[in-house]
Design an enzyme around this catalytic site. Structure first.
Site, PDB file in Angstrom:
ATOM      1  N   GLY A 105       0.842  -1.184   0.000  1.00 51.22           N
ATOM      2  CA  GLY A 105       0.000   0.000   0.000  1.00 51.22           C
ATOM      3  C   GLY A 105       0.877   1.234   0.000  1.00 51.22           C
ATOM      4  O   GLY A 105       2.086   1.169   0.295  1.00 51.22           O
ATOM      5  N   TYR A 106       0.266   2.372  -0.307  1.00 53.88           N
ATOM      6  CA  TYR A 106       1.008   3.618  -0.475  1.00 53.88           C
ATOM      7  C   TYR A 106       0.549   4.661   0.532  1.00 53.88           C
ATOM      8  O   TYR A 106      -0.635   5.000   0.584  1.00 53.88           O
ATOM      9  CB  TYR A 106       0.861   4.125  -1.918  1.00 53.88           C
ATOM     10  CG  TYR A 106       1.589   3.203  -2.862  1.00 53.88           C
ATOM     11  CD1 TYR A 106       2.892   3.473  -3.238  1.00 53.88           C
ATOM     12  CD2 TYR A 106       1.011   2.023  -3.301  1.00 53.88           C
ATOM     13  CE1 TYR A 106       3.594   2.599  -4.054  1.00 53.88           C
ATOM     14  CE2 TYR A 106       1.707   1.141  -4.120  1.00 53.88           C
ATOM     15  CZ  TYR A 106       2.996   1.443  -4.489  1.00 53.88           C
ATOM     16  OH  TYR A 106       3.698   0.571  -5.292  1.00 53.88           O
TER      17      TYR A 106
END
Length: 154
Positions: free
Chosen positions: A30-31
Site C-alpha cells: 500500500g502507499y
C-alpha cells in the site's frame, strides 16, 4: 550514498511455461504517499517501508525493514487500493532476472514484468525475450503507485 534503481517495465504477450519452477513471492503493498512514493510492502514473511524518488527508468530507492506489527499499522493508514500480487523471479541471459507480477483481486487482468539493470546504458541496450510485450516503462499508468490511486485505466 544514493541507492539508484534502474528498471524497465513491460506488458507480457504470454506467460512463460512452468511458472511453478521459479521462486515465488506473495506480496501485499500500500502507499502512504505517491509523490514522493512512500510504500509499505509484505514479501512473504518480510516487511519493508520504501521511499522512491522521482523518475521512470531510473530513480532513487531506499528500503527499510519493518516488523509485522508496524507493517499492519502502516498498511491501515494507506490511501487507495491495497495491491496484492504474486511475483515470479525468472532468470534471463547475462545474469538478469525478470520479475513477473501477476496481480490479484480487481487488478487480476494485469500482468507486468520488470527487469533491473546496473546502468541506464545496459537498460537501453536490453533486448526483451519473445514473451515480453509492449515496453511501458515511461507510462505512469503501469506504475503501482498510480494504480493504487486510480486503478486500471488502460
Amino acid at each position: 550514498m544514493e541507492n539508484t534503481e534502474i528498471e524497465r517495465k513491460f506488458l507480457i504477450k504470454e506467460l512463460p511455461k512452468n511458472l511453478e519452477k521459479y521462486k515465488k513471492i506473495e506480496m501485499t503493498q500500500g502507499y502512504l504517499n505517491t509523490n514522493p512514493v512512500v510504500r509499505v510492502r509484505r514479501e512473504n514473511n518480510d516487511y519493508f517501508l520504501t521511499y522512491k524518488g522521482s523518475g521512470l527508468l531510473s530513480h532513487s530507492e531506499y528500503n527499510l525493514p519493518l516488523n509485522k506489527e508496524a507493517f499492519k499499522h502502516l498498511l491501515s493508514k494507506c490511501d487507495g487500493i491495497i495491491i496484492s500480487k504474486i511475483r515470479y523471479k525468472i532468470p534471463l541471459e547475462n545474469g538478469l532476472v525478470a520479475e513477473l507480477d501477476i496481480f490479484n483481486g480487481d487488478l487480476a487482468a494485469l500482468k507486468l514484468v520488470e527487469v533491473e539493470f546496473e546502468s541506464v546504458d545496459e537498460a537501453n541496450a536490453f533486448t526483451p525475450p519473445a514473451w515480453f510485450g509492449e515496453d511501458v516503462t515511461t507510462d505512469k499508468r503501469y506504475h503501482n503507485s498510480y494504480i493504487s490511486m486510480y486503478g486500471l485505466l488502460i
